[in-house]
Design a protein around this motif. Structure first.
Motif, PDB file in Angstrom:
ATOM      1  N   ILE A   1      68.472  46.334  51.451  1.00  0.00           N
ATOM      2  CA  ILE A   1      68.284  46.658  52.868  1.00  0.00           C
ATOM      3  C   ILE A   1      66.836  47.031  53.138  1.00  0.00           C
ATOM      4  O   ILE A   1      66.210  46.538  54.092  1.00  0.00           O
ATOM      5  N   LEU A   2      66.272  47.898  52.303  1.00  0.00           N
ATOM      6  CA  LEU A   2      64.889  48.327  52.520  1.00  0.00           C
ATOM      7  C   LEU A   2      63.894  47.193  52.258  1.00  0.00           C
ATOM      8  O   LEU A   2      62.847  47.127  52.907  1.00  0.00           O
ATOM      9  N   LYS A   3      64.225  46.312  51.352  1.00  0.00           N
ATOM     10  CA  LYS A   3      63.365  45.132  51.151  1.00  0.00           C
ATOM     11  C   LYS A   3      63.328  44.292  52.427  1.00  0.00           C
ATOM     12  O   LYS A   3      62.265  43.794  52.825  1.00  0.00           O
ATOM     13  N   THR A   4      64.482  44.123  53.054  1.00  0.00           N
ATOM     14  CA  THR A   4      64.550  43.364  54.303  1.00  0.00           C
ATOM     15  C   THR A   4      63.721  44.032  55.386  1.00  0.00           C
ATOM     16  O   THR A   4      62.930  43.385  56.078  1.00  0.00           O
ATOM     17  N   LEU A   5      63.892  45.340  55.548  1.00  0.00           N
ATOM     18  CA  LEU A   5      63.143  46.065  56.573  1.00  0.00           C
ATOM     19  C   LEU A   5      61.647  46.014  56.295  1.00  0.00           C
ATOM     20  O   LEU A   5      60.841  45.846  57.216  1.00  0.00           O
ATOM     21  N   HIS A   6      61.269  46.142  55.032  1.00  0.00           N
ATOM     22  CA  HIS A   6      59.848  46.113  54.684  1.00  0.00           C
ATOM     23  C   HIS A   6      59.233  44.750  54.968  1.00  0.00           C
ATOM     24  O   HIS A   6      58.057  44.647  55.343  1.00  0.00           O
ATOM     25  N   SER A   7      60.033  43.700  54.817  1.00  0.00           N
ATOM     26  CA  SER A   7      59.508  42.346  55.047  1.00  0.00           C
ATOM     27  C   SER A   7      59.141  42.116  56.505  1.00  0.00           C
ATOM     28  O   SER A   7      58.394  41.188  56.826  1.00  0.00           O
ATOM     29  N   HIS A   8      59.645  42.960  57.406  1.00  0.00           N
ATOM     30  CA  HIS A   8      59.348  42.813  58.833  1.00  0.00           C
ATOM     31  C   HIS A   8      57.957  43.338  59.188  1.00  0.00           C
ATOM     32  O   HIS A   8      57.458  43.077  60.281  1.00  0.00           O
ATOM     33  N   GLY A   9      57.346  44.097  58.272  1.00  0.00           N
ATOM     34  CA  GLY A   9      56.053  44.693  58.571  1.00  0.00           C
ATOM     35  C   GLY A   9      56.217  45.972  59.379  1.00  0.00           C
ATOM     36  O   GLY A   9      57.323  46.391  59.701  1.00  0.00           O
TER      37      GLY A   9
END
Length: 325
Positions: free
Chosen positions: A278-286
Motif C-alpha cells: 500500500i505504501l509503495k503505491t502511495l509513494h509512487s504517486h509522488g
C-alpha cells in the motif's frame, strides 16, 4: 454526527471483544524536554514522502485532554497531529486560547494536518443537513484557529440503508468544499466501511470527481478499506492530491470481515494488511502522504500512554522504511 448516532458508533466500537498485540521490545531515542527535537528516525520518512502523524483517537481511552495529547505526540516523535474537533471545542469552552494553542503546536515542531469531526452534511433531510453545514462551519472555525489544514468529512448521519445517491452526495460535498474555501480548511471525504453511504473507495472517488472542485480529496483508512470490501488495488487510481492523508492501522486475520470491529485495529505491521505494498503505491504517486495512526484498541489503553504512542510511531516508521527499501 448527532449525539445518538455518535453514541451508537462508540457503543459499536466497544461491544466486541478487544484484540491487539503490543510490541515487547523497548523503544529508544525518545524526546526529552518539551519542545525537544524529535527522534532522528522521524526525519527520513518525511524527506522520502511520508509524514508521520498521530490521530488522537489512539489516546482516547486515557482521557488526557487536547493539550496533553499534543504534548505527548511531540514527545513520542511524531511530526504532525490529527485531533478530534470535540476536544478543540472543549479546550476553547474551558477558557483556552486557540491562538496561543496554535503557537504551542508550532513550537513543539508539529503541524496540524487534519481534524476529526462529524457534521451531518450528507443527509437527505434538508433541515438536518442545514444544521450539519452550520456545525461544519463552527468546526472549521476552531480547526483554522489552531492552524489545521484539513477536516474529515465522513458520511455521518447517513450510515444506514438506503445509501445516499452518489450524485446528490457530490453536490453536497461540493457545498462543503465551498464552505471550506471560505474557512481556510479542506474537508476530506472520508470512507466508512461499516456505512451504507461512502462505504467503498470507488464511492468516494466518484463523489470527489463529480464535485468538479479542485480541492476535492479522499480520506482513506486501512481498516475501513478492508471492512467496506474495497480492497487496496484501487489506491493506484488516487493521485497524491486526491489522497493526501490515510489513517494507518492494521487488522488481524480473525474475526472475519462481517464481525470485525474498530476495536480490533492493531499497530501497523502486527496484522495481515498488505501495508508495504500500500505504501509503495502511495509513494509512487509522488508528493507527501500523511500517515496518521488511528487505533481504538482497548487492550492498548491498559499500557502507559507514551509507550503506546511511541510504539505506534516506531511500527509505522518501520513499515514506511520497508516500503522505501
Amino acid at each position: 454526527m448527532g449525539m445518538n448516532e455518535h453514541s451508537d458508533l462508540l457503543t459499536r466500537r466497544n461491544t466486541l471483544a478487544r484484540a491487539g498485540i503490543i510490541a515487547g521490545a523497548a523503544i529508544v531515542g525518545a524526546a526529552t524536554a518539551l519542545g525537544a527535537e524529535a527522534p532522528p528516525t522521524s526525519r527520513p520518512a518525511h524527506a522520502a514522502g511520508f509524514l508521520l502523524c498521530l490521530n488522537t483517537a489512539t489516546l482516547r481511552g486515557y482521557k488526557l485532554g487536547l493539550a496533553a495529547e499534543i504534548e505527548l505526540a511531540a514527545k513520542a516523535g511524531y511530526q504532525a497531529v490529527e485531533p478530534w474537533v470535540e476536544s478543540i471545542h472543549k479546550y476553547a469552552n474551558e477558557g483556552g486560547s486557540l491562538k496561543d494553542f496554535a503557537k504551542r503546536i508550532a513550537d513543539l515542531g508539529l503541524t496540524m494536518e487534519s481534524a476529526i469531526g462529524f457534521p451531518e452534511w450528507i443527509v437527505d433531510d434538508d433541515a438536518q443537513r442545514a444544521k450539519g453545514i452550520e456545525q461544519a462551519k463552527r468546526d472549521m472555525d476552531v480547526v483554522a484557529q489552531i492552524g489545521g489544514k484539513r477536516m474529515a468529512a465522513p458520511p455521518a448521519g447517513a450510515t444506514k440503508a438506503p445509501g445516499v445517491d452518489l450524485h446528490l452526495a457530490a453536490e453536497r460535498y461540493r457545498t462543503l468544499l465551498e464552505l471550506g474555501d471560505k474557512m481556510g480548511v479542506v474537508p476530506e471525504l472520508e470512507i466508512w466501511g461499516f456505512s451504507q453511504s461512502i462505504r467503498r473507495l470507488g464511492d468516494a472517488l466518484f463523489v470527489a470527481a463529480e464535485t468538479r472542485h479542485p480541492k476535492a480529496c479522499v480520506l482513506a483508512d486501512i481498516f475501513h478499506l478492508y471492512k467496506g470490501g474495497s480492497g487496496f488495488e484501487g489506491l493506484r487510481l488516487a493521485s497524491a492530491s486526491a489522497l493526501q492523508l490515510i489513517h494507518m492501522n492494521d487488522y488481524p486475520a480473525e474475526p472475519g470481515i462481517e464481525e470485525i470491529d474498530d476495536a480490533f485495529r492493531v499497530f501497523p505491521g502486527d496484522g495481515v494488511a498488505p501495508l508495504v505494498d500500500i505504501l509503495k503505491t502511495l509513494h509512487s504517486h509522488g508528493g507527501t502522504t500523511v500517515l496518521s495512526l488511528e487505533l481504538f484498541n482497548h487492550e492498548y489503553w491498559k499500557r502507559d500512554a507514551l509507550t503506546i504512542a511511541r510504539t505506534g510511531y516506531e511500527k509505522m516508521q518501520a513499515v514506511a522504511a520497508k516500503a522505501l527499501a
